[in-house]
Write a protein that holds these residues in place. Structure first.
Motif, PDB file in Angstrom:
ATOM      1  N   ARG A  61      17.807  35.759   6.440  1.00 22.81           N
ATOM      2  CA  ARG A  61      17.274  36.946   7.104  1.00 22.81           C
ATOM      3  C   ARG A  61      17.876  38.245   6.604  1.00 22.81           C
ATOM      4  O   ARG A  61      17.263  39.285   6.731  1.00 22.81           O
ATOM      5  CB  ARG A  61      17.491  36.821   8.615  1.00 22.81           C
ATOM      6  N   ARG A  88      18.584  39.108   3.609  1.00 18.68           N
ATOM      7  CA  ARG A  88      18.296  39.366   2.202  1.00 18.68           C
ATOM      8  C   ARG A  88      17.401  40.581   2.022  1.00 18.68           C
ATOM      9  O   ARG A  88      17.462  41.267   1.002  1.00 18.68           O
ATOM     10  CB  ARG A  88      17.652  38.091   1.662  1.00 18.68           C
ATOM     11  N   THR A  89      16.588  40.922   3.045  1.00 21.15           N
ATOM     12  CA  THR A  89      15.480  41.840   2.838  1.00 21.15           C
ATOM     13  C   THR A  89      15.895  43.237   2.409  1.00 21.15           C
ATOM     14  O   THR A  89      15.232  43.849   1.585  1.00 21.15           O
ATOM     15  CB  THR A  89      14.658  41.967   4.131  1.00 21.15           C
ATOM     16  N   VAL A 122      28.385  29.537 -13.763  1.00 21.88           N
ATOM     17  CA  VAL A 122      27.346  29.978 -12.832  1.00 21.88           C
ATOM     18  C   VAL A 122      27.990  30.577 -11.590  1.00 21.88           C
ATOM     19  O   VAL A 122      27.599  31.651 -11.136  1.00 21.88           O
ATOM     20  CB  VAL A 122      26.407  28.817 -12.466  1.00 21.88           C
ATOM     21  N   TRP A 180      26.050  44.298   8.851  1.00 18.47           N
ATOM     22  CA  TRP A 180      25.632  42.900   8.803  1.00 18.47           C
ATOM     23  C   TRP A 180      25.272  42.480   7.380  1.00 18.47           C
ATOM     24  O   TRP A 180      25.663  41.401   6.914  1.00 18.47           O
ATOM     25  CB  TRP A 180      24.436  42.733   9.740  1.00 18.47           C
ATOM     26  N   ASN A 225      27.387  39.686   5.019  1.00 15.60           N
ATOM     27  CA  ASN A 225      26.848  38.484   4.390  1.00 15.60           C
ATOM     28  C   ASN A 225      27.035  38.484   2.885  1.00 15.60           C
ATOM     29  O   ASN A 225      27.318  37.444   2.283  1.00 15.60           O
ATOM     30  CB  ASN A 225      25.372  38.319   4.756  1.00 15.60           C
ATOM     31  N   LYS A 254      30.468  37.449   2.220  1.00 14.75           N
ATOM     32  CA  LYS A 254      30.688  36.007   2.367  1.00 14.75           C
ATOM     33  C   LYS A 254      30.303  35.270   1.094  1.00 14.75           C
ATOM     34  O   LYS A 254      30.941  34.286   0.714  1.00 14.75           O
ATOM     35  CB  LYS A 254      29.871  35.464   3.532  1.00 14.75           C
ATOM     36  N   LEU A 262      35.988  31.147  -4.155  1.00 16.87           N
ATOM     37  CA  LEU A 262      36.644  29.856  -3.923  1.00 16.87           C
ATOM     38  C   LEU A 262      36.212  28.830  -4.955  1.00 16.87           C
ATOM     39  O   LEU A 262      37.021  28.026  -5.430  1.00 16.87           O
ATOM     40  CB  LEU A 262      36.315  29.349  -2.513  1.00 16.87           C
ATOM     41  N   TYR A 275      38.612  26.883  -7.503  1.00 16.98           N
ATOM     42  CA  TYR A 275      38.561  25.422  -7.666  1.00 16.98           C
ATOM     43  C   TYR A 275      38.485  25.071  -9.152  1.00 16.98           C
ATOM     44  O   TYR A 275      39.166  24.164  -9.634  1.00 16.98           O
ATOM     45  CB  TYR A 275      37.351  24.862  -6.914  1.00 16.98           C
ATOM     46  N   PHE A 327      38.216  36.687   4.208  1.00 18.14           N
ATOM     47  CA  PHE A 327      38.149  35.781   5.346  1.00 18.14           C
ATOM     48  C   PHE A 327      38.163  36.567   6.651  1.00 18.14           C
ATOM     49  O   PHE A 327      37.788  36.044   7.697  1.00 18.14           O
ATOM     50  CB  PHE A 327      39.334  34.791   5.323  1.00 18.14           C
ATOM     51  N   PRO A 337      36.657  39.109   9.168  1.00 18.37           N
ATOM     52  CA  PRO A 337      35.357  39.755   9.397  1.00 18.37           C
ATOM     53  C   PRO A 337      35.467  41.279   9.389  1.00 18.37           C
ATOM     54  O   PRO A 337      34.560  41.969   8.959  1.00 18.37           O
ATOM     55  CB  PRO A 337      34.946  39.256  10.786  1.00 18.37           C
ATOM     56  N   SER A 368      20.600  43.768  14.252  1.00 18.66           N
ATOM     57  CA  SER A 368      21.864  44.078  13.593  1.00 18.66           C
ATOM     58  C   SER A 368      22.250  45.529  13.832  1.00 18.66           C
ATOM     59  O   SER A 368      23.429  45.848  13.960  1.00 18.66           O
ATOM     60  CB  SER A 368      21.799  43.778  12.105  1.00 18.66           C
TER      61      SER A 368
END
Lengths: 414, 454, 176
Positions: free
Chosen positions: B99, B101-102, B255, B286, B290, B293, B300, B304, B352, B354, B444
């Protein structure tokens, strides 16, 4: 993009999604699983008694890896649903993913059985590897594996407990907003995802890759956990298809959109698995370094050039056909994904394919020239199936409860 | 968190969204043209130096044996990487029905197009005889040779040109309804310009029906394309037997790194733009949360990959790899390596929290370090591994020349110039999709700016 | 035959437009909808099924794969040199080229077939279109006789139309 009408949903009472109390366990299923388990134990013991070849141990390892992947994959799926705030299936989708969680602590116990067969399985136990004895030795190996598996299984059980809480189930019911899941699960889901990647990679490097200590592949850990993730998805799809027919009509799994979404996951992640396979294959094939290619040559994966025929070629090439080609061809369109017969068959073949994949990863390192599958290995496989079946019962009861709860059916998309 | 000078409208209508985006397309002022002139000047310097390089030869760069790939290829991989997150946000997140993304996907797609255009220059820059570049294409010829399809460089040519074509197509198609909106609100030469780009779109049900199918399929095709293109680019290195390059994890590792650098670049562009053009009512914390995140997740994955590569090197005790990795951590390029680890792995861990994800200045700083870290990662892998290859008598350290430095700077200027021009003349925020998801925008706005009012 | 006119109903939101479509569909009247946003709800109400763009894309993608095979295998056979110790026809690298060309041809087919089926570039004006329909209003246009117009107007108003304009029909007919 679904544009939903702006009707308000009435607030849902906290006693939502009943637990598994009302669901009776089917006695025949318990009996069948118990019999399978006994067959397994008998076969395993018989295999150990005739100690010439490690049939019992390799079958144990293969089945441990396969069933552990299915159960653990399901949990990783549930965690990723929370991370992406997926509410397309309401609490039903989460219960479906977590259906096999009871097998996880059982798997942890089963892991320790491997301790007694370590000399038959891993060559470095009796012949220490000159280059790196610090990593590959019995005490450190079992200490780190034991600790890693304990940590992951403990985290998994904590996660499942929180995931089944009322406030989390309440959150999963409403798709109408952008609110985040409750705090507790919001912290546990990324933890499960991270620990999953790390521990499953460690399991792959230790339990599988060290069977051939000269070989290495940096992507192997991710390849293993991608396969485990997909095993979880197809297990979910197969469960949904089976339950769809057996539960009262109108249950969650009769919704076209649920089938469609499960079909899309099956399609997409089988492509991802094939990608991780190809990424390793092309690097090893192109570099042509003997220390790397021998692993593929033994399994008959490389065709052409100087490699002759090996019986392993048949199971090896069956794997990508079952795990990638069949889902790709049969689940491409919208209608096949929504057809339970097709989705169910593809899922079942996929699970068989993943089992053969685990077999082909493990056993050729122990038996490079012939396929040693015999009745002992078959019995052990059935035994694991029985144990897995028994462990699936508690989780499946919760799934059934969620799939038939009126609140879930009301809230789920058409 | 919102330092808005006026109260934020938490209940926007379609007309409000239109107004907000049309405002961005108003004729730009002097500051904008000064910025464009500045970028153009840097591009001009880079072009002049490149011309000199073509005339004099590649010796004006720092390329010497054994480092025959260094800054130019680093730039190539870096810009292709940046391009990938645009398609990720617009195509992959479309398939996931995400949601948030718009409001940001058009900006990301634009970034993709210009990043690929920038990236595509570098193989040409790197060619000694640029005028023979067409030899890469398979056509009947009298050279007794066809392109060697077994070579990863040819895979690259196909992958990157496919990516350029498909991302341009995806951007252009997605623009159609928005440009039709702009056409209807514009006058003069702009109206004609938008009319051409909109192909006469009127938004009839038949047009929408085919559009939705086309868009869904393009998104479905672009998704594997994203993964495959950067995998192919990573295989430029992984196909070699060189320690530090020959590793099966390269494809997903690159990637993930590409998406990391790309989403970080989206944020680097988005945060200043949001402030300069007063877009707080369309792009809310909002959205930033995202995106942050995604940065954290890919960071991460990259961590790895670093850890796995180090572990497997140690596990195998392959003498060549051990030496290469030791040189990577503690050798001549060591400081660059540790700066890279800081920018890519350690510093993004603050995401991490918010609170940090939703605050513009800390987020901006994190993304700057990610961009630096990802550029350095390419450089450390490429030049660092070549510097310590199998044969110690060949070892040598690479030093960039002024030509390479100015061309690198010029590439950033080129990218920013094209992006800025697009942003002021075409809809950089998708009005159509923002309207379609207006419920989430309203939620939002309420939650982010007035959280106490429920 | 009395004069033909164009009735254009303007709706303030998606729901009203869907309602209008359902009413007109039930009455068997031909209509054209203008929408500023894509709406699954609306397309579902109109019920024209999935677009044939899908089939063309599939064909395009398969063509791409076959072209990939043709280029790679063809050129390797034409000048068959053993390069890097790899077989002349070596499938792992060729698969990559086949894949990229599949995406390229598939994507271009999607765009081109979209233009074809949507009849774009649309150079002529479409009867009933108004600039508000790309901004914040939905519209339904019905071409009918002057005699019928009152009845259809009533139906549209009942469905929630804000305003209904009478226009002269232009050259483009309403029927699909």
């Amino acid at each position: 993009m679904a544009s939903q009408p702006q009707t308000s949903r009435r607030p849902i009472a906290p006693q939502i999604v009943p637990g598994a109390e009302g669901i009776r366990t089917s006695i025949p299923i318990i009996v069948v699983c118990a019999i399978l388990t006994l067959i397994g134990v008998a076969g395993f013991v018989a295999g150990i008694m005739t100690e010439t070849e490690p049939h019992a141990w390799e079958a144990f390892l293969v089945n441990f890896l396969f069933f552990f992947s299915v159960a653990q994959g399901g949990l990783a799926i549930s965690a990723s649903f929370y991370l992406t705030q997926a509410r397309w299936g309401g609490p039903g989708a989460y219960r479906l993913a977590e259906s096999f969680y009871v097998f996880l602590p059982v798997a942890f116990v089963l892991f320790w059985v491997l301790f007694f067969g370590r000399a038959e399985l891993w060559p470095w136990v009796t012949k220490p590897v000159a280059k790196n004895p610090t990593w590959l030795n019995t005490p450190f190996f079992f200490a780190r594996e034991g600790f890693a598996l304990l940590a992951m299984v403990a985290l998994d059980l904590w996660f499942v407990r929180v995931s089944q809480r009322v406030d989390v189930r309440q959150w999963a019911l409403s798709n109408d907003n952008i609110t985040m899941p409750p705090d507790a699960i919001r912290r546990l889901a990324p933890a499960v995802a991270i620990v999953y990647a790390v521990v499953m990679s460690l399991v792959a490097f230790d339990l599988i890759m060290s069977l051939a200590p000269a070989w290495k592949s940096t992507l192997f850990g991710a390849f293993f956990f991608a396969g485990a993730f997909w095993s979880g998805i197809v297990a979910m799809a197969l469960t949904a298809v089976v339950l769809r027919g057996r539960l009262p009509s109108g249950n969650l799994f009769t919704r076209d959109s649920i089938m469609h979404d499960l079909g899309k996951f099956t399609f997409a992640f089988s492509v991802f698995w094939a990608y991780t396979l190809f990424a390793q294959y092309i690097v090893i094939w192109y570099g042509d370094i003997p220390n790397e290619t021998f692993f593929l040559v033994v399994r008959g994966a490389i065709i052409g050039g100087y490699t002759g025929f090996t019986p392993w070629r048949i199971p090896t090439w069956t794997v990508p056909v079952l795990v990638w080609v069949i889902p790709f061809c049969f689940l491409m369109g919208v209608k096949p994904k929504k057809t339970p017969a097709i989705l169910g068959t593809v899922a079942l073949l996929g699970l068989v394919g993943m089992w053969i994949e685990r077999y082909v990863l493990v056993v050729p390192s122990l038996s490079p020239y012939r396929i040693p599958f015999n009745w002992i290995e078959a019995a052990v496989t059935l035994g694991f199936l029985g144990i897995f079946g028994l462990c699936a019962i508690p989780g499946l009861k919760l799934t059934i409860a969620a799939a038939t709860a009126p609140q879930v059916l009301e809230a789920a998309e058409e | 968190m919102a330092a808005a000078l006026e109260p934020i409208n938490t209940n926007p209508t379609y007309a409000d969204i239109d107004r907000g985006v049309h405002r961005i397309m108003d004729p730009p002022g002097l500051m904008f043209w000064a910025w464009i002139a500045f970028c153009a000047a840097l591009v001009g310097i880079a072009a002049a130096l490149w011309t000199r390089q073509i005339y004099v030869g590649l010796g004006v760069s720092g390329l010497r044996q054994p480092n025959m790939w260094a800054v130019y290829i680093t730039n190539f991989v870096f810009w292709v990487g940046i391009a990938h997150s645009g398609t990720l946000i617009s195509a992959i997140l479309y398939l996931f029905r995400t949601r948030w993304r718009t409001a940001v996907y058009r900006l990301a797609e634009t970034m993709t197009l210009f990043a690929v255009l920038t990236a595509g220059l570098f193989p040409l820059v790197h060619l000694g005889r640029v005028w023979n570049a067409y030899w890469l294409l398979p056509y009947p010829n009298e050279r007794y040779l066809q392109p060697n399809f077994r070579s990863p460089l040819v895979w690259d040519a196909f992958a990157v040109s496919t990516y350029l074509t498909i991302s341009a197509t995806f951007l252009l198609m997605g623009l159609i309804p928005d440009v039709a909106n702009a056409r209807d609100a514009a006058k003069g030469w702009r109206r004609t310009f938008y009319a051409i780009l909109s192909f006469g779109w009127r938004g009839t049900d038949e047009q929408w029906r085919h559009f939705q199918m086309m868009y869904l399929l393009l998104a479905g095709l672009a998704t594997p394309l994203v993964i495959s293109v950067h995998s192919v680019v990573s295989w430029d290195f992984a196909m070699a037997q060189l320690p530090g390059w020959h590793s099966t994890i390269f494809a997903p590792y690159f990637v993930a790194g590409a998406i990391l650098s790309g989403v970080a670049m989206v944020l680097t562009l988005l945060i200043p733009m949001r402030r300069l053009l007063n877009l707080e009512e369309l792009i809310t914390p909002w959205h930033l949360d995202n995106l942050a995140k995604v940065v954290l997740l890919t960071s991460l994955i990259v961590s790895y990959s670093y850890i796995t590569e180090t572990f497997i090197t140690w596990y195998s005790q392959d003498q060549y790899e051990v030496v290469t990795f030791h040189a990577r951590y503690f050798g001549h390029y060591g400081p660059l390596f540790w700066l890279m680890v800081w920018g890519n792995c350690v510093f993004p861990l603050v995401l991490f929290s918010p609170r940090i994800r939703r605050s513009t200045v800390p987020l901006f700083i994190v993304t700057i370090f990610v961009n630096i870290g990802m550029w350095l990662e390419r450089f450390v892998i490429i030049a660092g591994s070549l510097a310590t290859n199998f044969n110690p008598s060949q070892w040598g350290i690479f030093h960039p020349s002024i030509t390479e430095i100015m061309i690198t700077v010029g590439s950033f200027a080129w990218f920013l110039m094209l992006f800025s021009l697009f942003a002021r003349y075409l809809p950089i925020i998708s009005m159509t999709e923002l309207k379609e998801g207006i419920r989430w925008l309203r939620q939002s706005l309420r939650d982010d700016y007035y959280p106490s009012i429920k | 035959m009395s004069a033909e006119i164009e009735l254009v109903g303007t709706f303030a939101d998606e729901e009203g437009c869907v309602h209008g479509v359902e009413v007109l569909k039930r009455a068997g009247i031909a209509y054209r909808v203008f929408a500023p946003i894509p709406s699954e709800h609306l397309l579902h109400a109109i019920g024209r099924g999935l677009s044939p763009v899908r089939a063309i894309v599939l064909i395009g993608a398969i063509t791409g794969v076959l072209t990939g095979v043709a280029i790679t295998v063809g050129t390797s056979w034409e000048w068959n040199l053993i390069v890097g110790g790899k077989p002349v026809v070596s499938w792992p690298p060729f698969i990559i080229i086949m894949f990229e060309l599949m995406i390229l041809f598939g994507g271009l087919s999607a765009a081109l077939s979209f233009f074809f089926f949507a009849r774009m570039p649309q150079l002529d004006p479409i009867a009933g279109y108004s600039e508000r329909f790309s901004a914040d209003r939905f519209g339904i246009a019905v071409e009918c006789d002057e005699a019928d117009s009152a009845r259809i107007e009533a139906m549209m108003r009942e469905a929630g139309a804000e305003e209904i304009a009478h226009e002269d029909p232009r050259t483009v007919p309403v029927a699909h």
